[in-house]
Design a protein around this motif. Sequence first.
Motif, PDB file in Angstrom:
ATOM      1  N   ARG A  22       0.782  -1.189  -0.105  1.00 33.18           N
ATOM      2  CA  ARG A  22      -0.105   0.050  -0.098  1.00 33.18           C
ATOM      3  C   ARG A  22       0.775   1.275   0.080  1.00 33.18           C
ATOM      4  O   ARG A  22       0.609   2.122  -0.637  1.00 33.18           O
ATOM      5  CB  ARG A  22      -0.892   0.232   1.179  1.00 33.18           C
ATOM      6  CG  ARG A  22      -2.189  -0.824   1.132  1.00 33.18           C
ATOM      7  CD  ARG A  22      -2.911  -0.552   0.118  1.00 33.18           C
ATOM      8  NE  ARG A  22      -3.574   0.932   0.271  1.00 33.18           N
ATOM      9  CZ  ARG A  22      -4.668   1.171   1.101  1.00 33.18           C
ATOM     10  NH1 ARG A  22      -5.055   0.296   1.843  1.00 33.18           N
ATOM     11  NH2 ARG A  22      -5.019   2.568   1.004  1.00 33.18           N
ATOM     12  N   ALA A  23       1.817   1.081   0.795  1.00 34.14           N
ATOM     13  CA  ALA A  23       2.840   2.392   0.924  1.00 34.14           C
ATOM     14  C   ALA A  23       3.210   2.856  -0.577  1.00 34.14           C
ATOM     15  O   ALA A  23       3.941   3.768  -0.796  1.00 34.14           O
ATOM     16  CB  ALA A  23       3.907   2.073   1.915  1.00 34.14           C
ATOM     17  N   HIS A  48      -2.323   5.673   3.174  1.00 29.84           N
ATOM     18  CA  HIS A  48      -1.563   5.204   1.854  1.00 29.84           C
ATOM     19  C   HIS A  48      -2.118   5.523   0.621  1.00 29.84           C
ATOM     20  O   HIS A  48      -3.498   5.362   0.451  1.00 29.84           O
ATOM     21  CB  HIS A  48      -0.917   3.846   2.048  1.00 29.84           C
ATOM     22  CG  HIS A  48      -0.039   3.639   3.214  1.00 29.84           C
ATOM     23  ND1 HIS A  48       1.219   4.511   3.137  1.00 29.84           N
ATOM     24  CD2 HIS A  48       0.134   2.955   4.199  1.00 29.84           C
ATOM     25  CE1 HIS A  48       1.764   4.057   4.193  1.00 29.84           C
ATOM     26  NE2 HIS A  48       1.232   2.803   4.756  1.00 29.84           N
TER      27      HIS A  48
END
Length: 249
Positions: A22-23, A48
């Motif tokens: 997700r980041a 994110h």
Amino acid sequence: MTSVLIAGGASGIGAATAARLRAAGADVHVADIDAAGATEVVKALDHHPGAGTAGHCDLSTEDGPALAVADALAAHGRLDAVVFCAGLLVETELDAFEVADWDRTMALNLRAPFLITQAAAPALRASGNGRVVLTGSTAAFRGGGGSFAYAASKGGLVALTRSLAVALGPDGVCVTCVCPGWIDTPFNDPYWRRVGGRETALTALTSRIPLGAQGRPDDVAGVIEFLVSPDSRYLTGQAVVVDGGLLAS
């Protein structure tokens, strides 16, 4: 944008992988029998980029893996990678090991990764950057006095990885197996109970690891992030060991 299905992402390595991906901007669907835990993981990552969704799924059933794939496709419209992190560890002395525990372990640890890859194959072929990352263990390469079904399932998973890589390679889909050593998560609790408790066994365990400590879930998640990325385009059919040097010692 990359769309990833994490099967078994409510805790441990799966949750750490969800955070990594997700980041990096990926869309992630977390499928887990612990629906509440999967939802908490997704909500914690809402800051994110990309989108996160969660769904309940019993991956040990015959139709569970295909349902997880269908949910991921419905949520995000495409599927570029499957990361299988779900697993079961039964630790019992030889004379007490039951057939039911063997069957439960094989259903989740070995059959489910095959079925989820089979179900996801059409979408992965269409991706152009299809990836499958299965989670094995160093138990595939070394014995354990109470983890009979677990070790057998992880050994089978390494062999399955090779066969899936051969089958899907012509379609540009890479299949790998990440094999963690001792990662500090509650997943290991059955082992600690069998050997008389974590406190008494931990020192002896870490003394055998060249890097001197258990790993963290993010140590494995970082490797998985690479394996689902375009940078791994020429890596397939391999078991990638992440164990602090344990197998080398």
